[in-house]
Enzyme design. Structure first.
Site, PDB file in Angstrom:
ATOM      1  N   SER A 134       0.839  -1.200   0.000  1.00 57.37           N
ATOM      2  CA  SER A 134       0.000   0.000   0.000  1.00 57.37           C
ATOM      3  C   SER A 134       0.874   1.250   0.000  1.00 57.37           C
ATOM      4  O   SER A 134       1.544   1.517  -0.999  1.00 57.37           O
ATOM      5  CB  SER A 134      -0.964  -0.049   1.191  1.00 57.37           C
ATOM      6  N   HIS A 170      -4.724  -1.574  -4.116  1.00 56.76           N
ATOM      7  CA  HIS A 170      -6.076  -2.004  -3.720  1.00 56.76           C
ATOM      8  C   HIS A 170      -7.071  -1.752  -4.851  1.00 56.76           C
ATOM      9  O   HIS A 170      -8.189  -1.288  -4.633  1.00 56.76           O
ATOM     10  CB  HIS A 170      -6.513  -1.270  -2.450  1.00 56.76           C
TER      11      HIS A 170
END
Length: 243
Positions: A134, A170
């Site tokens: 991330s 994501h």
């Protein structure tokens, strides 16, 4: 020990559930360690939880996972002060640097304040494998999309820039990610770049993306570029399933 050339494995994964620990090392992170070429000793893996404010329980969970996996773990924290005297020397002494998710904007601010940005470039150029999830994926790129500023995603355009591409993380699990990333590439706010579904990583040798890797079935990776006229063009990439 060092990789043969500057190496980054930028992911939307790298951890897995465990029946004893809060989480364990996942196949993507295991692969990052393999890329370092270590043999005959425990690989040295340094963990950075800057994007979560160096939360003590996160650091504790890393050491539990590292012990389970047989890594020689260390960590670099910046709150409330750096825990090592020489950040560059510490990072250069690692085989792998593993950066956790959270606020990429906060991570970048703290890294620049303490010179971690320059230390990361030195480690990368020396062949220390850089990996992360991330925010720990976005940080290596030119920019991407982030929730650092609130629940409505916004662009971040001043990441470290070790890689000239933008990055989307994501991509399949957060509904704002795909349309915003595509619109930002289409209007030139972000350069062309690569996006990953959860459980997928992008392997870069130097600044070239050479392979997309997955630790879950069916997850994808994508290249997004400006169209000749109008919307961005998204191309799904071939993905190698790690076992």
């Amino acid at each position: 020990m060092a990789a043969d050339e500057p190496t980054i494995l930028a992911t939307s994964g790298g951890v897995a559930p465990d029946h004893r620990l809060r989480w364990r090392v996942g196949p993507l992170t295991d692969h990052a360690v393999e890329l370092s070429g270590v043999s005959g000793r425990a690989p040295k893996v340094c963990f950075l939880g800057t994007a979560c404010g160096d939360t003590p329980d996160l650091t504790r969970d890393f050491y539990a996972a590292a012990q389970q996996r047989g890594f020689h773990g260390s960590h670099l924290q910046l709150f409330t002060m750096p825990n090592v005297d020489d950040i560059t020397a510490h990072l250069l002494d690692q085989d792998v640097i593993w950066v956790w998710g959270g606020s990429v904007a906060g991570l970048l601010a703290m890294w620049r304040l303490h010179g971690v940005d320059d230390a990361m470039r030195a480690a990368w150029e020396a062949g220390v494998v850089l990996t992360g999830v991330s925010a720990g994926s976005l940080c290596w790129h030119a920019g991407g999309t982030t929730d650092s500023f609130g629940p409505d995603l916004r662009p971040v355009t001043d990441c470290l820039g070790l890689l000239p591409w933008s990055n989307g993380v994501h991509y399949d699990t957060e509904e704002q990610r795909r349309p915003l990333f595509q619109s930002l590439v289409a209007d030139g706010t972000l350069p062309a770049g690569y996006a990953t579904d959860d459980g997928v990583g992008l392997l870069y040798r130097g600044t070239d993306m050479v392979e997309a890797l997955a630790e879950v079935d069916g997850a994808g990776a994508y290249f997004i570029e400006r169209g000749a006229d109008g919307p961005a063009v998204e191309t799904r990439l071939e993905v190698t399933r790690l076992r």
